[in-house]
Scaffold this active site. Sequence first.
Site, mmCIF file in Angstrom:
data_model
loop_
_atom_site.group_PDB
_atom_site.id
_atom_site.type_symbol
_atom_site.label_atom_id
_atom_site.label_comp_id
_atom_site.label_asym_id
_atom_site.label_seq_id
_atom_site.Cartn_x
_atom_site.Cartn_y
_atom_site.Cartn_z
ATOM 1 N N ASP A 1 -8.930 15.008 22.422
ATOM 2 C CA ASP A 1 -7.488 15.495 22.385
ATOM 3 C C ASP A 1 -7.265 16.544 21.242
ATOM 4 O OD1 ASP A 1 -7.017 13.885 20.284
ATOM 5 O OD2 ASP A 1 -5.615 12.610 21.269
ATOM 6 N N ILE A 2 -6.013 17.194 21.296
ATOM 7 C CA ILE A 2 -5.637 18.216 20.432
ATOM 8 C C ILE A 2 -5.150 17.377 18.889
ATOM 9 C CG2 ILE A 2 -4.474 20.269 19.961
ATOM 10 C CD1 ILE A 2 -4.398 20.671 22.852
ATOM 11 N N GLU B 1 -2.055 16.239 26.056
ATOM 12 C CA GLU B 1 -3.111 17.075 25.406
ATOM 13 C C GLU B 1 -4.403 16.432 25.327
ATOM 14 O OE1 GLU B 1 -1.552 14.426 21.927
ATOM 15 O OE2 GLU B 1 -0.833 15.301 23.875
#
Length: 508
Positions: free
Chosen positions: A364-365, A408
């Site tokens: 994920d970001i 995300e």
Amino acid sequence: MFLDLLNNIAITTAFLFVAGKAFQNRPLNEDNTYKTKLMLGVGGGILGTLLMLNSIHPNETVIVDLRHLAMVLAGVFGGPLSAILSAVVIGVMRIGLYGISTASLVACAVTILSGVIMGLLSLIRLPKTLYRYLLLNAFGMLAFAATLFYLLKDTGLTTLVLSYFIPFAIGGNIFTYFLAETLKKANQNHRDIKYYKLLAENSSDLISTHFLDGRFKYVSPSSKAILGYEPDELIGKNPYDFYHWEDLERITDSHNTVKESSEESVVEYRFRKKDGSYVWLETTSKRMTDLGIEKNELICSSRDVDLRKDLESDLIEKNNRLKRLSNMDGLTEIFNRRYFDSMLEEEWAKAIHHKTPLTLIMFDIDYFKFYNDTYGHQQGDECIKEIANVGKTVLNRPHDLIARYGGEEFAVILPDTKENGALKVAEAIRKSVQVLAIPHVNSKVKPIVTVSVGVAVVEPTEDMNHLQLVVDADEALYTAKKNGRNQVHLYNDTDQSERVQGEETSVR
């Protein structure tokens, strides 16, 4: 005597064949028209007269004839009117041929009376046609016996004549029955053939018959409209010369099924038309048996299903498109969470079957909430789309899959992939995102967008649950974030024990 008997048989046979030919195209039953009944009556009268003229001479003193059989035939096939008319013709001809005398008048009267009674008896419904023949013949013999006794007034001579007449009458009746019924069935078959041929030739479907090797024997005229060929252009040809090569295996299987059993088979295939294009046909095939054919043949009914195939193809395409849309994430145009769940189960089962490893990567970001707060949600969506494209670019095997797991977060399934290969893919994803250099001024890692990556690899067995792989990958991702983010971490047994109950309180 025997020559006389054969002469009567020949006359009856010839007359019945002529009558059979005359009535070949019309059935003879209670629904006969008056014209038909009149024709049967006159015909019966002529036959009776011929039988009367060709009497049987058992000896020099005894003369018998079988004229009543003509009235029996007229009654069976034409009913009362035909029986009476035939009797009248025979009676009148008796007087006309032998002159007016007591014997002629009595014979004429008895013949007409017999015709009336036979006509009434013909109305009786009996379970078999043979019984009607026997009933009418029995009365005819009785009437003849009574007339003979009245005219001769000699019991001995009457008995002598009847001893010859009765066997001849019974034998002639049975012979007449079988011959007439045979001709009747032959005429019915003739009408059936004409009827079904008419149906075949006026059907919009293509009707064809084939030798067992497939060659066309008969082709209905609809071949012109469906295929562009006249029937003569196909008869004797092998249809395998016209089939599309991609359909040959399916057609051969159907052909063999029909040849080797009595079952019918339905198959769809493409047939080359005269103009070189192909048309989709749906053919129902069946083997023809018990028709007196020297070698069994095949009968086929084929219809043009081009339009249906087009509609089916269009429907399949739309369904596939709908299915793809239902499996895709609307923002990133990669697979969604639902499709990921189903494919993880499927790949898990394959890995168990083939005893191969299965890898799950989750990433994920980093600090994405800060990114949204800084640049806005619209820009956040653009960032997510660019990260998804990076994931698609890194994966290069047909069965590798990337999906948006939520928000995300992304998930990657790598079938038949060991730890080294999994780490290479994970690191490629991390580096490729960093190379994008998407600005992220409020990130606590770098002033650009980065991702944290967790990797889990397992060789599944029957006693394991595929959801555990998700848990392990998520634990590895948690550890990567805990250890400073923007890194790849491979799951190990200590990850879960190190994860504190409160988990991470900072915003991912």
